[in-house]
Design a protein around this motif. Structure first.
Motif, short mmCIF file in Angstrom:
data_model
loop_
_atom_site.label_atom_id
_atom_site.label_comp_id
_atom_site.label_asym_id
_atom_site.label_seq_id
_atom_site.Cartn_x
_atom_site.Cartn_y
_atom_site.Cartn_z
N UNK A 111 0.84 -1.19 0.00
CA UNK A 111 0.00 0.00 0.00
C UNK A 111 0.88 1.24 0.00
N UNK A 112 0.28 2.39 -0.26
CA UNK A 112 1.03 3.64 -0.21
C UNK A 112 1.60 3.86 1.18
N UNK A 113 0.83 3.53 2.21
CA UNK A 113 1.32 3.67 3.59
C UNK A 113 2.53 2.76 3.83
N UNK A 114 2.51 1.55 3.27
CA UNK A 114 3.64 0.64 3.39
C UNK A 114 4.89 1.23 2.74
N UNK A 115 4.72 1.77 1.52
CA UNK A 115 5.84 2.35 0.79
C UNK A 115 6.45 3.50 1.58
N UNK A 116 5.61 4.40 2.06
CA UNK A 116 6.09 5.56 2.81
C UNK A 116 6.81 5.13 4.09
N UNK A 117 6.27 4.13 4.77
CA UNK A 117 6.89 3.67 6.02
C UNK A 117 8.28 3.10 5.78
N UNK A 118 8.45 2.34 4.70
CA UNK A 118 9.76 1.79 4.39
C UNK A 118 10.75 2.88 3.98
N UNK B 118 3.88 14.29 1.31
CA UNK B 118 2.70 14.71 0.58
C UNK B 118 1.77 13.50 0.56
N UNK B 119 0.52 13.63 0.95
CA UNK B 119 -0.33 12.45 1.18
C UNK B 119 -0.40 11.46 0.03
N UNK B 120 -0.26 11.91 -1.20
CA UNK B 120 -0.37 11.00 -2.35
C UNK B 120 0.99 10.64 -2.94
N UNK B 121 2.09 10.97 -2.25
CA UNK B 121 3.43 10.80 -2.82
C UNK B 121 4.05 9.47 -2.39
N UNK B 122 4.70 8.78 -3.33
CA UNK B 122 5.40 7.53 -3.04
C UNK B 122 6.91 7.68 -3.23
N UNK B 123 7.41 8.90 -3.14
CA UNK B 123 8.79 9.22 -3.48
C UNK B 123 9.44 9.94 -2.29
N UNK B 124 10.76 9.73 -2.10
CA UNK B 124 11.47 10.47 -1.05
C UNK B 124 12.84 10.86 -1.58
N UNK B 125 13.14 12.17 -1.54
CA UNK B 125 14.38 12.71 -2.11
C UNK B 125 15.15 13.50 -1.06
N UNK B 126 16.48 13.37 -1.12
CA UNK B 126 17.39 14.23 -0.35
C UNK B 126 18.48 14.71 -1.30
N UNK B 127 19.18 15.77 -0.91
CA UNK B 127 20.27 16.31 -1.74
C UNK B 127 21.43 16.72 -0.85
N UNK B 128 22.63 16.68 -1.44
CA UNK B 128 23.86 16.99 -0.70
C UNK B 128 24.81 17.78 -1.59
#
Length: 274
Positions: free
Chosen positions: A5-12, A48-58
């Motif tokens: 689920x989207x919640x599963x993806x975000x949690x991981x 973002x409630x509908x987002x399945x992506x996580x980004x960082x920058x350095x």
């Protein structure tokens, strides 16, 4: 395999981010939440409630130490050009044991699970015209990398006739004897590093060329970081986040229309391993 689920993806993804944050803080490496993840932190104090992506920058200096030294206490695996296990000019931290992602576009030569993206930031010319020429060259190199990856895509029954033709054309272009021997990824990586981060007053994220000159930003907006809440935890956000995001997205505090609230990885499918 069971679909996540989207919640599963975000949690991981959050678990990977926590591991990354702890690693960077322990070694005094500079990073910031980035892209839609930064919007989420400021506007929603989380994804973002509908987002399945996580980004960082350095900044590149911290990024190079990160890719050289990163080892996860939780077993996450780093994929990057420097370790020879990625077809991208930025890196991804992957969960490999419990999850599996069926990719819409190949980015490495083996299966992976849930991941977060880590982008290097590089210097850019201060003169606007020179900056536009610089960005255009980098964008062209990025497109060659992207199209060479499309050439690796397998044809599937669900592809439309137009999509199949598009893929076949790229296979022909990027598998000819000349193109096959060009190191497209190495060329982009070298081009990105021409100007050290901090040597000029501007920086750019050229390793992922989707936003063009909207990625052209002021170094002073990344001169330090502040801690912001994200899903009940505190993570780093660059000090000039407001100007950076307004340059890139406009009024980022305004919710987009409902028909634009889409998953980032619409072509990928996420599964639990059984």
């Amino acid at each position: 395999m069971r679909k996540m689920s989207l919640a599963d993806i975000q949690a991981q993804e959050l678990e990977i981010l926590k591991d990354f944050h702890a690693f960077c803080r322990a070694r005094n490496l500079t990073y910031s939440l980035y892209g839609g993840t930064m919007i989420g932190a400021i506007r929603h104090e989380g994804f973002i409630p509908w987002d399945d992506d996580l980004d960082v920058a350095m900044p590149r200096q911290s990024y190079e130490r990160f890719v050289a030294e990163y080892e996860s206490e939780k077993g996450f695996e780093l994929h990057c050009l420097e370790r020879g296990n990625s077809l991208l000019a930025f890196s991804r931290i992957c969960e490999m044991d419990k999850t599996f992602v069926k990719q819409s576009l190949p980015w490495c030569e083996h299966d992976t699970g849930i991941y977060i993206d880590v982008f290097p930031l590089d210097g850019a010319p201060d003169d606007p015209k020179a900056a536009m020429r610089f960005e255009k060259k980098l964008h062209n190199d990025w497109m060659c990398v992207k199209l060479s990856r499309v050439a690796l895509r397998k044809l599937n029954n669900y592809h439309s006739a137009k999509k199949k033709l598009n893929i076949l054309v790229r296979k022909a272009l990027f598998r000819n004897p000349i193109a096959r021997h060009i190191d497209w990824l190495g060329r982009l990586d070298t081009a990105c590093k021409q100007i050290p981060f901090g040597e000029t007053a501007h920086f750019i994220n050229a390793s992922f060329g989707e936003y063009g000159m909207r990625e052209y930003q002021l170094v002073e907006d990344f001169s330090s970081t502040v801690l912001k809440p994200f899903e009940g935890q505190l993570f780093c956000v660059c000090n000039g986040y407001d100007r950076l995001m307004r340059t890139k997205y406009g009024d980022y505090m305004q919710l987009p229309p409902e028909n634009q609230r889409r998953l980032k990885h619409r072509g990928s499918k996420f599964y639990w391993k059984d």
